[in-house]
Design an enzyme around this catalytic site. Structure first.
Site, PDB file in Angstrom:
ATOM      1  N   THR A  97     126.130 103.875 111.375  1.00  0.00           N
ATOM      2  CA  THR A  97     126.132 103.424 109.984  1.00  0.00           C
ATOM      3  C   THR A  97     125.882 101.924 109.879  1.00  0.00           C
ATOM      4  OG1 THR A  97     127.614 105.199 109.283  1.00  0.00           O
ATOM      5  CG2 THR A  97     127.530 103.238 107.878  1.00  0.00           C
ATOM      6  N   THR A 137     122.783 107.809 106.962  1.00  0.00           N
ATOM      7  CA  THR A 137     122.746 107.288 108.333  1.00  0.00           C
ATOM      8  C   THR A 137     122.464 108.409 109.325  1.00  0.00           C
ATOM      9  OG1 THR A 137     124.214 105.401 107.949  1.00  0.00           O
ATOM     10  CG2 THR A 137     124.171 106.295 110.182  1.00  0.00           C
ATOM     11  N   ASN A 138     122.971 109.604 109.008  1.00  0.00           N
ATOM     12  CA  ASN A 138     122.931 110.692 109.965  1.00  0.00           C
ATOM     13  C   ASN A 138     121.555 111.323 110.143  1.00  0.00           C
ATOM     14  OD1 ASN A 138     125.614 110.108 110.050  1.00  0.00           O
ATOM     15  ND2 ASN A 138     126.266 111.911 108.896  1.00  0.00           N
ATOM     16  N   THR A 183     111.694 112.903 161.363  1.00  0.00           N
ATOM     17  CA  THR A 183     112.624 113.775 160.661  1.00  0.00           C
ATOM     18  C   THR A 183     114.019 113.456 161.174  1.00  0.00           C
ATOM     19  OG1 THR A 183     112.325 115.542 162.300  1.00  0.00           O
ATOM     20  CG2 THR A 183     110.929 115.612 160.323  1.00  0.00           C
ATOM     21  N   SER A 314     117.870  83.687 153.672  1.00  0.00           N
ATOM     22  CA  SER A 314     119.208  83.336 154.123  1.00  0.00           C
ATOM     23  C   SER A 314     119.472  81.853 153.941  1.00  0.00           C
ATOM     24  CB  SER A 314     119.392  83.714 155.597  1.00  0.00           C
ATOM     25  OG  SER A 314     120.636  83.272 156.074  1.00  0.00           O
ATOM     26  N   SER A 315     120.725  81.539 153.652  1.00  0.00           N
ATOM     27  CA  SER A 315     121.132  80.143 153.562  1.00  0.00           C
ATOM     28  C   SER A 315     121.579  79.602 154.914  1.00  0.00           C
ATOM     29  CB  SER A 315     122.285  80.009 152.561  1.00  0.00           C
ATOM     30  OG  SER A 315     123.405  80.770 153.005  1.00  0.00           O
ATOM     31  N   LYS A 320     114.446  83.733 158.038  1.00  0.00           N
ATOM     32  CA  LYS A 320     114.751  85.116 157.687  1.00  0.00           C
ATOM     33  C   LYS A 320     114.146  85.462 156.323  1.00  0.00           C
ATOM     34  CE  LYS A 320     118.645  88.375 157.830  1.00  0.00           C
ATOM     35  NZ  LYS A 320     118.414  89.124 156.603  1.00  0.00           N
TER      36      LYS A 320
END
Length: 460
Positions: A97, A137-138, A183, A314-315, A320
Site C-alpha cells: 500500500t 493496491t492489491n 571423475t 595478498s597483502s 600472489k
C-alpha cells in the site's frame, strides 16, 4: 500541510509525495533502500497508473483534463524523471500500500503542477479519487511487480547470452587442446579443453531457456481485480481496457488472469521464477568452482588454465594472484539461494485472499536478478574472455596419466592394460613408454591410437 485519517502533517515544499508516503518512511526504516533503488518497479508503477488513466478515460470515468495531466506525469516518470521522489523503503508492511500511495501522491502532485495548481490542492486532482481510480493496491502493486520483474529478466537474459557466447568462443579456441577428464577428482579419460568449456556454454544456454519459460508465467496480471479479485469499484470492461493499455505502454504481451480472485492471492509464478534463478546460480557457482580448480597453482596446483590477473592477491605474499572473479560470482550465487528461501517462506505465509508479504518477495527477486546480471557480465568480461590454456602441461598430464590406458584397453586387453597401469603407478613411468617397452604395440600404431582427436572422440 497534508491530512489523513490520523491528522495533519507538514510536507517539505519541494516534495511531490504526501502524508501517506511520509508516514511510511517513518514506519519502515528497514533496509535504507527506497523504491528508487529499484527503477524497474518505479517504471512498473508508472506504467500501471498510465494504463489505468487511459482505461478510465476510455470508459468515461475520468475527464480528459485530469486524465491527460496524469498521463503526462506518468510518462515523465517512465522517462526517468522524479525517481528520487519514490522514497518508501522497499520492505514495508501493508502488502505494498505504501508503494502504491507513494506513486499516487507523486503522480497527483506533478499532475497538479501541469494543470497550474499548487501541490497538495487535491480538490482539483486527488491521489485516491483520480490517480487510483478503479484500482486497489492489491491489483496495482502485483501488476507493477510483474512488469518490473519482466524488465529485470530481459536484462539477465542478455547477460546470460553474453556469457554463453564467451564460453562458446573459448570452446572453439581450445578445440584441439587435449587434457585429462576427471571423475570424483581422479584421472578419468582424455578429452579436450574445448569440450570442457563447451559444456559450460551448453549449460548456460539451457538455463537461459528455462528462465525465458519462467518469465512467461509472470506476464499474467490481475489488474482490474481491485481488493480481492471480485473487481469491486472497477466497471465492466475496465480489466480488459487496462491490460490492453498496459501492454501498449510497456511493449509486453500481458494477459489478464482467468480467475482474478486466485491471481490476487497466488505467488506461484514468483516461487517458480525464483527456483529457476536458483538453478542458474547453482550452475554458475559450479562452473566457477571448476575455473578455480583448473587454474589452481600456478605451480603446486592443477594449473591447466590461467585466469586473467585483475588485482594483487595478498597483502603479505608477493606475486600472489587469486581467482577473485569466480569467487565473487559464487558469493552472488549463495545470496540467490538464500533469497529463494525468503521468497518461498513469504509466498507460503499468505493468508486467504491476499499475500501481505509481496514487498520482500519483489525485493528478493530484484536482488537475485540484478546481482546475477552483474555477475554474468563480470565473469564474461573480467575472466572468461581472457582465459588461456597451459597446453604443454595439459598434454604432459595426458601422456603421464594412468587414465590413458583406458584408451588402449580395447587393443591390449583388460589384463595387460591393468598390468601396465599398476607398473606406471608404481614407477612413475608413462603408459606409452611401458607399452612400447613390452612390445605390445608398434610406435606407429600407438601414435595413431593416441591422436588427440581419437582420444577425445572428436571429429575435426
Amino acid at each position: 500541510m497534508d491530512h489523513d485519517l490520523l491528522g495533519d502533517r507538514e510536507i517539505p515544499a519541494d516534495a511531490y509525495w504526501g502524508v501517506h508516503t511520509l508516514r511510511a518512511v517513518e514506519n519502515f526504516p528497514i533496509t535504507g533502500q527506497p523504491l528508487s533503488t529499484n527503477p524497474h518497479l518505479v517504471r512498473g508503477l508508472a506504467a500501471v497508473k498510465l494504463a489505468a488513466a487511459r482505461a478510465n478515460q476510455e470508459l468515461g470515468l475520468l475527464d480528459t483534463e485530469r486524465g491527460s495531466a496524469i498521463e503526462k506525469a506518468c510518462l515523465e516518470i517512465l522517462s526517468g524523471q522524479l525517481a528520487d521522489q519514490f522514497v518508501v523503503d522497499v520492505i514495508q508492511g501493508g502488502a505494498g500500500t505504501s508503494s502504491n500511495m507513494n506513486a499516487n501522491e507523486v503522480i497527483a502532485n506533478r499532475a497538479l503542477e501541469l494543470l497550474g495548481h499548487a501541490k497538495g490542492d487535491y480538490a482539483a486532482l486527488h491521489p485516491n479519487d483520480h490517480v487510483n481510480l478503479s484500482q486497489s493496491t492489491n491489483d496495482v502493486y502485483p501488476t507493477a511487480v510483474r512488469v518490473a520483474t519482466v524488465y529485470g529478466i530481459e536484462g539477465l537474459l542478455k547477460a546470460l547470452t553474453s556469457l554463453e557466447d564467451a564460453f562458446a568462443d573459448k570452446a572453439t579456441e581450445f578445440r584441439t587442446v587435449v587434457k585429462m577428464g576427471r571423475t570424483q577428482l581422479q584421472d578419468a579419460v582424455p578429452m579436450t579443453l574445448g569440450q570442457e568449456f563447451g559444456t559450460y556454454a551448453v549449460t548456460i544456454g539451457e538455463d537461459r531457456e528455462r528462465l525465458r519459460e519462467a518469465s512467461r508465467l509472470v506476464h499474467e496480471i490481475n489488474l482490474g481485480a481491485t481488493a480481492i479479485g471480485t473487481g469491486l469499484n472497477a466497471p465492466a470492461g475496465y480489466a480488459e481496457a487496462a491490460c490492453r493499455h498496459l501492454g501498449e505502454a510497456t511493449g509486453l504481451p500481458l494477459v489478464t488472469a482467468v480467475d482474478l480472485i486466485e491471481a490476487t492471492q497466488d505467488m506461484g509464478a514468483f516461487v517458480h521464477l525464483s527456483g529457476v534463478l536458483k538453478r542458474v546460480a547453482v550452475k554458475l557457482s559450479k562452473i566457477c568452482n571448476d575455473l578455480r580448480l583448473l587454474s589452481s597453482g600456478p605451480r603446486a596446483g592443477l594449473a591447466e588454465i590461467v585466469l586473467p590477473a585483475v588485482q594483487s592477491g595478498s597483502s603479505i605474499m608477493p606475486g600472489k594472484i587469486n581467482p577473485v572473479i569466480p569467487e565473487v560470482v559464487s558469493q552472488v550465487a549463495y545470496e540467490v539461494i538464500g533469497n529463494d528461501v525468503t521468497i518461498t517462506m513469504a509466498a507460503e505465509a499468505g493468508q486467504l485472499q491476499l499475500n501481505a508479504f509481496e514487498p520482500v518477495i519483489v525485493h528478493s527477486l530484484q536482488k537475485s536478478i540484478a546481482h546475477l546480471e552483474a555477475a554474468c557480465y563480470t565473469l564474461t568480461e573480467r575472466c572468461v574472455r581472457g582465459i588461456t590454456a597451459n597446453a604443454d602441461r595439459l598434454r604432459a598430464s595426458v601422456e603421464h596419466s594412468i587414465g590413458l590406458v583406458t584408451a588402449l584397453n580395447p587393443y591390449l586387453g583388460y589384463a595387460a592394460a591393468t598390468s601396465i597401469a599398476q607398473e606406471a603407478l608404481a614407477t612413475g613411468r608413462g603408459v606409452a613408454e611401458l607399452v612400447l617397452e613390452r612390445g605390445l604395440l608398434t610406435a606407429e600404431r600407438l601414435e595413431e591410437l593416441l591422436r588427440p582427436e581419437r582420444l577425445a572422440n572428436l571429429t575435426l
